[in-house]
Design a protein around this motif. Structure first.
Motif, PDB file in Angstrom:
ATOM      1  N   GLY A  41      -7.979   3.589   3.218  1.00 61.81           N
ATOM      2  CA  GLY A  41      -8.948   2.361   2.901  1.00 61.81           C
ATOM      3  C   GLY A  41      -7.507   1.621   2.266  1.00 61.81           C
ATOM      4  O   GLY A  41      -8.047  -0.103   2.716  1.00 61.81           O
ATOM      5  N   VAL A  42      -6.716   1.878   1.049  1.00 63.18           N
ATOM      6  CA  VAL A  42      -6.267   0.910   0.662  1.00 63.18           C
ATOM      7  C   VAL A  42      -4.530   0.201   1.801  1.00 63.18           C
ATOM      8  O   VAL A  42      -4.209  -0.659   2.278  1.00 63.18           O
ATOM      9  CB  VAL A  42      -5.371   1.248  -0.196  1.00 63.18           C
ATOM     10  CG1 VAL A  42      -3.814   0.438  -0.548  1.00 63.18           C
ATOM     11  CG2 VAL A  42      -5.987   1.920  -1.537  1.00 63.18           C
ATOM     12  N   ALA A  43      -4.925   1.553   2.866  1.00 65.93           N
ATOM     13  CA  ALA A  43      -3.802   1.063   3.985  1.00 65.93           C
ATOM     14  C   ALA A  43      -4.262   0.214   4.178  1.00 65.93           C
ATOM     15  O   ALA A  43      -3.327  -0.822   5.142  1.00 65.93           O
ATOM     16  CB  ALA A  43      -3.147   2.691   5.476  1.00 65.93           C
ATOM     17  N   LEU A  44      -5.781  -0.324   5.106  1.00 62.20           N
ATOM     18  CA  LEU A  44      -6.150  -0.861   5.616  1.00 62.20           C
ATOM     19  C   LEU A  44      -6.407  -2.436   5.402  1.00 62.20           C
ATOM     20  O   LEU A  44      -5.930  -3.049   6.152  1.00 62.20           O
ATOM     21  CB  LEU A  44      -7.553  -0.350   6.139  1.00 62.20           C
ATOM     22  CG  LEU A  44      -8.594  -1.688   6.919  1.00 62.20           C
ATOM     23  CD1 LEU A  44      -8.006  -1.604   8.206  1.00 62.20           C
ATOM     24  CD2 LEU A  44     -10.034  -0.781   7.142  1.00 62.20           C
TER      25      LEU A  44
ATOM     26  N   GLY B  31       0.886   8.469  -6.710  1.00 60.84           N
ATOM     27  CA  GLY B  31       0.106   6.586  -6.781  1.00 60.84           C
ATOM     28  C   GLY B  31      -0.653   7.526  -5.376  1.00 60.84           C
ATOM     29  O   GLY B  31      -1.421   6.008  -5.510  1.00 60.84           O
ATOM     30  N   SER B  32      -1.042   7.978  -5.115  1.00 61.93           N
ATOM     31  CA  SER B  32      -1.958   8.502  -4.193  1.00 61.93           C
ATOM     32  C   SER B  32      -3.199   8.936  -4.980  1.00 61.93           C
ATOM     33  O   SER B  32      -3.219   9.795  -5.560  1.00 61.93           O
ATOM     34  CB  SER B  32      -1.962   9.810  -3.408  1.00 61.93           C
ATOM     35  OG  SER B  32      -3.215  10.526  -2.553  1.00 61.93           O
ATOM     36  N   ASN B  33      -4.945   8.664  -4.312  1.00 64.49           N
ATOM     37  CA  ASN B  33      -6.024   8.463  -4.905  1.00 64.49           C
ATOM     38  C   ASN B  33      -6.621   9.403  -4.135  1.00 64.49           C
ATOM     39  O   ASN B  33      -8.507   9.963  -4.040  1.00 64.49           O
ATOM     40  CB  ASN B  33      -6.474   7.531  -4.523  1.00 64.49           C
ATOM     41  CG  ASN B  33      -5.417   6.564  -6.049  1.00 64.49           C
ATOM     42  OD1 ASN B  33      -5.530   6.668  -7.070  1.00 64.49           O
ATOM     43  ND2 ASN B  33      -5.292   5.956  -6.011  1.00 64.49           N
ATOM     44  N   GLY B  34      -6.131  10.719  -3.006  1.00 64.22           N
ATOM     45  CA  GLY B  34      -6.812  11.486  -1.752  1.00 64.22           C
ATOM     46  C   GLY B  34      -6.675  10.614  -0.561  1.00 64.22           C
ATOM     47  O   GLY B  34      -6.718   9.057  -0.698  1.00 64.22           O
TER      48      GLY B  34
ATOM     49  N   GLY C  94       1.027  -1.516  -0.541  1.00 58.02           N
ATOM     50  CA  GLY C  94       0.251  -0.368   0.014  1.00 58.02           C
ATOM     51  C   GLY C  94       0.695   0.770   0.169  1.00 58.02           C
ATOM     52  O   GLY C  94       2.052   0.925   0.631  1.00 58.02           O
ATOM     53  N   ILE C  95       0.410   2.625  -0.221  1.00 58.62           N
ATOM     54  CA  ILE C  95       1.210   3.403  -0.583  1.00 58.62           C
ATOM     55  C   ILE C  95       1.131   4.442   0.971  1.00 58.62           C
ATOM     56  O   ILE C  95       0.587   3.824   2.086  1.00 58.62           O
ATOM     57  CB  ILE C  95      -0.280   4.154  -0.933  1.00 58.62           C
ATOM     58  CG1 ILE C  95       1.484   6.111  -0.599  1.00 58.62           C
ATOM     59  CG2 ILE C  95      -1.159   5.155   0.010  1.00 58.62           C
ATOM     60  CD1 ILE C  95       0.504   7.027  -1.574  1.00 58.62           C
ATOM     61  N   GLU C  96       3.154   4.156   1.426  1.00 58.35           N
ATOM     62  CA  GLU C  96       2.690   4.815   2.499  1.00 58.35           C
ATOM     63  C   GLU C  96       2.225   6.346   2.651  1.00 58.35           C
ATOM     64  O   GLU C  96       2.108   7.575   2.475  1.00 58.35           O
ATOM     65  CB  GLU C  96       4.254   5.125   2.663  1.00 58.35           C
ATOM     66  CG  GLU C  96       4.928   5.622   3.472  1.00 58.35           C
ATOM     67  CD  GLU C  96       6.695   6.902   3.611  1.00 58.35           C
ATOM     68  OE1 GLU C  96       6.909   6.919   4.824  1.00 58.35           O
ATOM     69  OE2 GLU C  96       6.974   6.852   2.353  1.00 58.35           O
ATOM     70  N   LEU C  97       1.803   5.931   4.066  1.00 59.09           N
ATOM     71  CA  LEU C  97       1.046   7.237   5.173  1.00 59.09           C
ATOM     72  C   LEU C  97       1.361   7.991   5.617  1.00 59.09           C
ATOM     73  O   LEU C  97       2.512   7.929   6.280  1.00 59.09           O
ATOM     74  CB  LEU C  97      -0.047   6.790   6.193  1.00 59.09           C
ATOM     75  CG  LEU C  97      -0.929   5.421   6.262  1.00 59.09           C
ATOM     76  CD1 LEU C  97      -1.743   4.786   7.125  1.00 59.09           C
ATOM     77  CD2 LEU C  97      -1.755   6.262   4.390  1.00 59.09           C
ATOM     78  N   VAL C  98       1.586   8.940   5.133  1.00 48.17           N
ATOM     79  CA  VAL C  98       2.080  10.547   5.821  1.00 48.17           C
ATOM     80  C   VAL C  98       1.361  11.539   6.617  1.00 48.17           C
ATOM     81  O   VAL C  98       0.293  11.257   7.410  1.00 48.17           O
ATOM     82  CB  VAL C  98       2.570  12.000   4.131  1.00 48.17           C
ATOM     83  CG1 VAL C  98       3.442  11.217   3.068  1.00 48.17           C
ATOM     84  CG2 VAL C  98       1.536  11.904   3.783  1.00 48.17           C
ATOM     85  N   GLY C  99       2.137  12.186   6.845  1.00 45.32           N
ATOM     86  CA  GLY C  99       1.562  13.126   8.141  1.00 45.32           C
ATOM     87  C   GLY C  99      -0.008  13.336   7.998  1.00 45.32           C
ATOM     88  O   GLY C  99      -0.285  13.941   8.979  1.00 45.32           O
TER      89      GLY C  99
ATOM     90  N   VAL D 143      -9.047   9.893   1.816  1.00 47.49           N
ATOM     91  CA  VAL D 143      -9.756   9.069   2.328  1.00 47.49           C
ATOM     92  C   VAL D 143      -9.395   7.038   1.248  1.00 47.49           C
ATOM     93  O   VAL D 143      -9.533   6.495   2.093  1.00 47.49           O
ATOM     94  CB  VAL D 143     -11.259   9.055   2.057  1.00 47.49           C
ATOM     95  CG1 VAL D 143     -12.321   7.846   1.911  1.00 47.49           C
ATOM     96  CG2 VAL D 143     -11.277  10.808   2.873  1.00 47.49           C
ATOM     97  N   ASN D 144      -8.862   7.259   0.487  1.00 51.51           N
ATOM     98  CA  ASN D 144      -8.700   6.611  -0.390  1.00 51.51           C
ATOM     99  C   ASN D 144      -7.712   5.436   0.187  1.00 51.51           C
ATOM    100  O   ASN D 144      -7.783   3.664   0.052  1.00 51.51           O
ATOM    101  CB  ASN D 144      -9.092   6.406  -2.128  1.00 51.51           C
ATOM    102  CG  ASN D 144      -9.945   6.927  -3.007  1.00 51.51           C
ATOM    103  OD1 ASN D 144     -11.466   6.154  -1.986  1.00 51.51           O
ATOM    104  ND2 ASN D 144     -10.155   7.383  -3.628  1.00 51.51           N
ATOM    105  N   ASP D 145      -6.768   5.946   0.313  1.00 51.63           N
ATOM    106  CA  ASP D 145      -5.224   5.436   0.407  1.00 51.63           C
ATOM    107  C   ASP D 145      -5.235   5.432   1.678  1.00 51.63           C
ATOM    108  O   ASP D 145      -4.647   4.137   2.473  1.00 51.63           O
ATOM    109  CB  ASP D 145      -4.176   7.451   1.215  1.00 51.63           C
ATOM    110  CG  ASP D 145      -4.057   7.737  -0.649  1.00 51.63           C
ATOM    111  OD1 ASP D 145      -4.348   7.086  -1.245  1.00 51.63           O
ATOM    112  OD2 ASP D 145      -3.043   8.294  -0.360  1.00 51.63           O
TER     113      ASP D 145
END
Length: 470
Positions: A356-359, A347-350, A2-7, A352-354
């Motif tokens: 969801g992908v991370a989860l 690669g981020s889709n916003g 998944g995409i890396e979560l940022v601040g 909220v969607n990020d």
């Protein structure tokens, strides 16, 4: 991966948790939403840009909500003139024979709302039936907030989450999951009706309980009160008598025919969503003009303006508390890029969607966990108040989980679709249920709070059923 979560993701998630906590405590959320917008901006931009972002996010939210504000304001204006002239009395008389008790009113309104919403979606349906059915329901003792709950759960809940006729929602999720639309629809039928039955019955039980205890009373916020509204007063008696009984009956028949023509036009021209609302809004304005001129004669020109002002005062008064919270949640999607620029990783889709992908990438994979993850992901993507923005994501995640589990792709896809639309489409996001709340003259936040327990119970039961169907 998944995409890396940022601040930005963590700031957004923290504010969302705090907002939910505030809503549970029944505290106002405006300050927290504005603080959230500022923190999202300052995470990647200068202080000046962050401060400007607060104002720009409000503009974005108003643009997104403007069509809803307009239709609600126009419907309110028409409601006033119909009530004052007595035409509304004639229009609701057939329904008073059917709705003889609060219980019958709740289920009648809900079923009518559901059927119409299947063909034209909920927002036009709310405007179409709210003006007529609300007074009839209030007359037999069903409070306006209960009417809003019924219309909302059956329309924005059951009808929109299944979308069996128009099929916009299942088409999006099916394409993302790589399966035929009919598979998603077939899988969603038992889940939609389990969710619908649990939520509507639970909500009905809570309404009856509060009616008996006196906690819930049959009063409106002002939309259908006789006399004045929002500071404007009218000579109700003299204006009601300006039309003879035969003229009222004639106008009631003509208005009903015009709206029926709208329904036929929507059906044959396949008008949906905004197009259907625009047709209904234009028809409503023309009816408002005709009734005002006929009822007030020499004062008709001035009265038209008064009614329109009255409607807009109500519309903006209702939407005032909603704009800040909508502005914040819109930043979870495309509004972030429009207001603060390219501030997300590649690669981020916003936001909220990020999330969801991370989860989806941080949980073990089996049928129970898969079902729970799809529900949670759908609910998270619904937090932007759209319901549709994240359902492609849940289709993709359902595809990934079904490969690992070995079955259940259609059920998982339908489950995620139901969760996203029930949350964001919506029944517990305040600005998503504004049409029903505004037509009924009640606070959308109060309707959201009343829906919360039934919807959470419904999602829990539906998830359990889905686990056995995967």
């Amino acid at each position: 991966m998944g995409i890396e979560l940022v601040g930005l993701h963590w700031v957004y998630l923290t504010i969302v948790v705090l907002l939910i906590f505030c809503m549970i405590l029944r505290r106002d959320t405006t300050l927290l939403c504005i603080l959230g917008i500022f923190l999202l901006g300052i995470s990647t931009n200068s202080i000046a840009t962050s401060v400007s972002g607060i104002f720009n996010s409000f503009i974005f939210a108003i643009k997104e909500l403007l069509s809803t504000i307009l239709i609600i304001s126009i419907i309110v204006a028409l409601s006033r003139v119909l009530t004052i002239t007595g035409i509304n009395e004639v229009m609701i008389s057939p329904f008073t024979r059917l709705m003889r008790s609060p219980s019958l009113a709740y289920w009648t309104i809900g079923i009518v709302m559901m059927v119409i919403s299947w063909f034209f979606w909920p927002s036009p349906a709310v405007a179409l039936i709210g003006v007529v059915l609300l007074p009839a329901a209030m007359r037999v003792g069903l409070p306006p907030i209960a009417v809003a709950v019924s219309m909302n759960l059956f329309g924005h809940g059951i009808a929109l989450s299944g979308d069996f006729v128009i099929q916009a929602a299942p088409k999006l999720t099916a394409d993302a999951a790589g399966i035929p639309v009919i598979d998603v629809i077939s899988a969603s039928v038992p889940l939609v009706f389990v969710m619908g039955a649990v939520t509507t019955i639970t909500a009905f039980w809570l309404i009856r309980k509060d009616l008996k205890s006196g906690k819930l009373v049959n009063t409106a916020d002002g939309l259908f009160q006789a006399g004045g509204h929002n500071g404007l007063t009218y000579d109700h008696k003299s204006q009601t008598n300006s039309l003879t009984p035969n003229m009222r009956k004639m106008m009631a028949v003509i208005i009903t025919i015009l709206y029926l023509i709208d329904v036929l036009v929507m059906y044959f021209l396949k008008l949906q969503g905004g197009d259907a609302t625009a047709l209904l809004g234009g028809t409503t304005i023309l009816i408002l003009l005709a009734v005002s001129l006929l009822a007030h004669r020499n004062q008709g020109l001035e009265k038209i303006t008064e009614y329109i002002i009255d409607g807009f005062q109500f519309g903006f008064r209702v939407f005032g508390p909603v704009i800040p919270i909508a502005a914040f949640f819109y930043l979870g999607d495309s509004a972030l890029f429009e207001i603060f620029g390219k501030v997300m990783p590649e690669g981020s889709n916003g936001i909220v969607n990020d999330l969801g992908v991370a989860l989806a990438h941080t949980v073990p994979i089996n049928a129970p966990v898969g079902a729970l993850t799809l529900v949670t992901t759908g609910a998270i993507t619904g937090l932007d108040g759209s319901g549709f923005s994240g359902i492609s994501l849940v289709g993709s995640i359902a595809h990934l989980f079904s490969i690992a589990i070995g079955s259940g792709i259609a059920t998982l896809t339908a489950l995620g679709q139901i969760a996203a639309i029930w949350v964001g489409g919506g029944t517990i996001i305040p600005w998503a249920l504004i049409p029903a709340a505004a037509i009924c003259g009640v606070n959308p936040f109060d309707v959201a709070r009343r829906n919360l327990i039934p919807v959470l119970i419904g999602l829990g039961v539906t998830t359990i059923v889905a686990i056995f169907l995967i």
